[in-house]
Design a protein around this motif. Structure first.
Motif, PDB file in Angstrom:
ATOM      1  N   LEU A   1       0.833  -1.203   0.000  1.00  0.00           N
ATOM      2  CA  LEU A   1       0.000   0.000   0.000  1.00  0.00           C
ATOM      3  C   LEU A   1       0.867   1.252   0.000  1.00  0.00           C
ATOM      4  O   LEU A   1       0.588   2.206  -0.741  1.00  0.00           O
ATOM      5  N   ARG A   2       1.916   1.277   0.795  1.00  0.00           N
ATOM      6  CA  ARG A   2       2.790   2.454   0.861  1.00  0.00           C
ATOM      7  C   ARG A   2       3.459   2.717  -0.482  1.00  0.00           C
ATOM      8  O   ARG A   2       3.557   3.864  -0.933  1.00  0.00           O
TER       9      ARG A   2
ATOM     10  N   ILE B   1       0.746   4.081  -2.889  1.00  0.00           N
ATOM     11  CA  ILE B   1       0.354   5.462  -2.567  1.00  0.00           C
ATOM     12  C   ILE B   1       1.458   6.439  -2.957  1.00  0.00           C
ATOM     13  O   ILE B   1       1.190   7.516  -3.508  1.00  0.00           O
TER      14      ILE B   1
ATOM     15  N   GLU C   1       0.854   9.475  -5.570  1.00  0.00           N
ATOM     16  CA  GLU C   1       1.072  10.866  -5.178  1.00  0.00           C
ATOM     17  C   GLU C   1       2.118  11.538  -6.080  1.00  0.00           C
ATOM     18  O   GLU C   1       1.991  12.703  -6.435  1.00  0.00           O
TER      19      GLU C   1
ATOM     20  N   PHE D   1      -5.960  -2.154  -1.215  1.00  0.00           N
ATOM     21  CA  PHE D   1      -6.691  -0.897  -1.032  1.00  0.00           C
ATOM     22  C   PHE D   1      -8.038  -1.133  -0.373  1.00  0.00           C
ATOM     23  O   PHE D   1      -8.466  -0.346   0.476  1.00  0.00           O
TER      24      PHE D   1
ATOM     25  N   TYR E   1      -8.588   6.011  -5.163  1.00  0.00           N
ATOM     26  CA  TYR E   1      -7.574   6.803  -4.459  1.00  0.00           C
ATOM     27  C   TYR E   1      -6.910   7.795  -5.407  1.00  0.00           C
ATOM     28  O   TYR E   1      -6.631   8.946  -5.039  1.00  0.00           O
TER      29      TYR E   1
ATOM     30  N   ALA F   1      -6.620  11.837  -5.060  1.00  0.00           N
ATOM     31  CA  ALA F   1      -5.357  12.579  -5.142  1.00  0.00           C
ATOM     32  C   ALA F   1      -5.454  13.703  -6.166  1.00  0.00           C
ATOM     33  O   ALA F   1      -4.966  14.816  -5.934  1.00  0.00           O
TER      34      ALA F   1
END
Length: 323
Positions: free
Chosen positions: A218-219, A222, A226, A253, A264, A268
Motif C-alpha cells: 500500500l505504501r 500510494i 502521489e 486498497f 484513491y 489525489a
C-alpha cells in the motif's frame, strides 16, 4: 489511429478508402452515385467514427485486435462472427461487432451509425487483469448488452465522449481527460456487455495475492500515485510500481482503505485541483479548466465530488482565493 474525413459519391473511391481505414470491403448499389460520408475523431487510443452510407456495403474483417462497438442510428446492419448465428442490428442498438481476436463479416444496408474502437489493452487494464498476471485476460462473450438499462448507459457514455468531450477541444486536449475518458468507456463496456470479468476482483484474489496485500504494498502504491497523479496512469502502472499483481493491489486498497486504487487516484487528483483553486486568480482561472487539467471532464460530477470532499462548491473556493 488518425482523425479523418471522407465524402464521396464514387463507389470505387469509397471502397478503396473503407478498405484502408477499416478492413476489406465490397460495395454494391441500386442507385447511381450513392453518397458516403465518414468522419473520425480521436481521443488517445479511442476513435469515434460517424458513418453515413446511402447504399449496401458488405465487409469481411480479420481480427482487429481492438474492441469495436457500433451504435446504429438508422438503417440496418447484418452481422456474423465466425461460427456464430447471423444477427441484425437496427436503430437504437449499441453492440459489440466482434471480440478483438475473432474475424467477422456482414452487410451495412443504407445506414447511419457510429463506430467506436479502442485497444484491447485498455479493457484489460480497467478490468484489473493483463496477460502477464492473474487468471488470464478478460474476454467479451456477447454482442448485445446484458440489459436494456446497460445498453442505454453504454450509449450515453459514447454520446458524451463524442459530443461533450471530443466536441470541446480544450477539454479533449488534456492528457488526464484522455486517460480518464478511455477508462470510463472501457468500464462502461465491461458493465454493459457479458464478459469473463469478475464483478468483484478482490473476491477472486489468490492466496499469493492476499499475502502480497500488506501495508508495504500500500505504501509503495500510494507513493507512486502521489508522485504521478498529474500523469496518465492506470491500475497496471500502479501495480507494477507496487511490485504486485493488479488483484493484490485492489485487495490491499479495499482491506486497508476501503477504496480502490483508481478511487484513491481520483482523490489525489481532486486534492491537486483543490490546491490549484485555492491558489488561483479568479480573473485568469476557471473551474472547468482546472477540473479538466486534473482529469475531471464532467463539470457537474466534479462539482459534486468537490463539495462532498471540501464542503463547498469549487467556484466558491476560487472566488475566496481573491480575498
Amino acid at each position: 489511429m488518425e482523425p479523418l474525413t471522407f465524402d464521396s459519391r464514387d463507389l470505387g473511391q469509397t471502397e478503396e478508402f473503407l478498405s484502408k481505414a477499416y478492413a476489406r470491403m465490397s460495395i454494391g448499389s441500386d442507385v447511381a452515385g450513392p453518397r458516403t460520408r465518414i468522419s473520425r475523431e480521436v481521443l488517445g487510443s479511442v476513435s469515434v467514427d460517424r458513418l453515413w452510407l446511402e447504399c449496401a456495403m458488405s465487409y469481411d474483417v480479420h481480427p482487429l485486435g481492438k474492441v469495436c462497438l457500433c451504435v446504429v442510428e438508422s438503417g440496418s446492419i447484418v452481422q456474423q462472427v465466425a461460427g456464430q448465428e447471423e444477427e441484425v442490428f437496427g436503430p437504437g442498438d449499441a453492440v459489440l461487432f466482434a471480440p478483438p481476436d475473432r474475424p467477422y463479416a456482414g452487410e451495412v444496408r443504407r445506414s447511419r451509425y457510429n463506430i467506436v474502437m479502442f485497444d484491447d489493452a485498455l479493457l484489460q487494464s480497467v478490468a484489473g487483469t493483463s496477460p502477464e498476471h492473474g487468471p488470464g485476460p478478460v474476454r467479451l462473450l456477447g454482442h448485445r448488452p446484458v440489459s436494456a438499462a446497460a445498453g442505454r448507459h453504454l450509449q450515453r457514455t459514447i454520446a458524451y465522449l463524442r459530443d461533450d468531450v471530443l466536441g470541446n477541444a480544450a477539454v479533449a486536449g488534456e492528457p488526464l481527460v484522455v486517460s480518464a475518458a478511455g477508462q470510463l468507456l472501457a468500464a462502461s463496456v465491461l458493465t454493459a456487455l457479458p464478459s469473463t470479468a469478475a464483478t468483484d476482483a478482490a473476491s477472486d484474489a489468490t492466496g499469493a495475492d492476499r499475502r502480497d496485500a500488506h501495508s508495504q504494498t500500500l505504501r509503495r502504491a500510494i507513493a507512486f500515485i502521489e508522485e504521478r497523479a498529474g500523469t496518465p496512469i492506470g491500475i497496471d502502472d500502479i501495480a507494477a510500481a507496487a511490485r504486485v499483481s493488479a488483484r493484490a493491489l485492489q485487495y490491499a486498497f479495499r482491506q486497508h482503505l476501503g477504496t480502490t486504487p483508481l478511487g484513491y487516484l481520483r482523490q489525489a487528483r481532486l486534492a491537486r485541483a483543490h490546491a490549484e483553486l485555492l491558489a488561483g486568480d479568479p480573473a485568469a482561472t476557471t473551474v472547468a479548466a482546472v477540473a479538466a487539467r486534473w482529469g475531471f471532464f464532467h463539470p457537474g460530477r466534479f462539482a459534486l465530488s468537490y463539495k462532498a470532499a471540501y464542503g463547498r462548491a469549487p467556484s466558491d473556493t476560487l472566488r475566496s482565493s481573491a480575498g
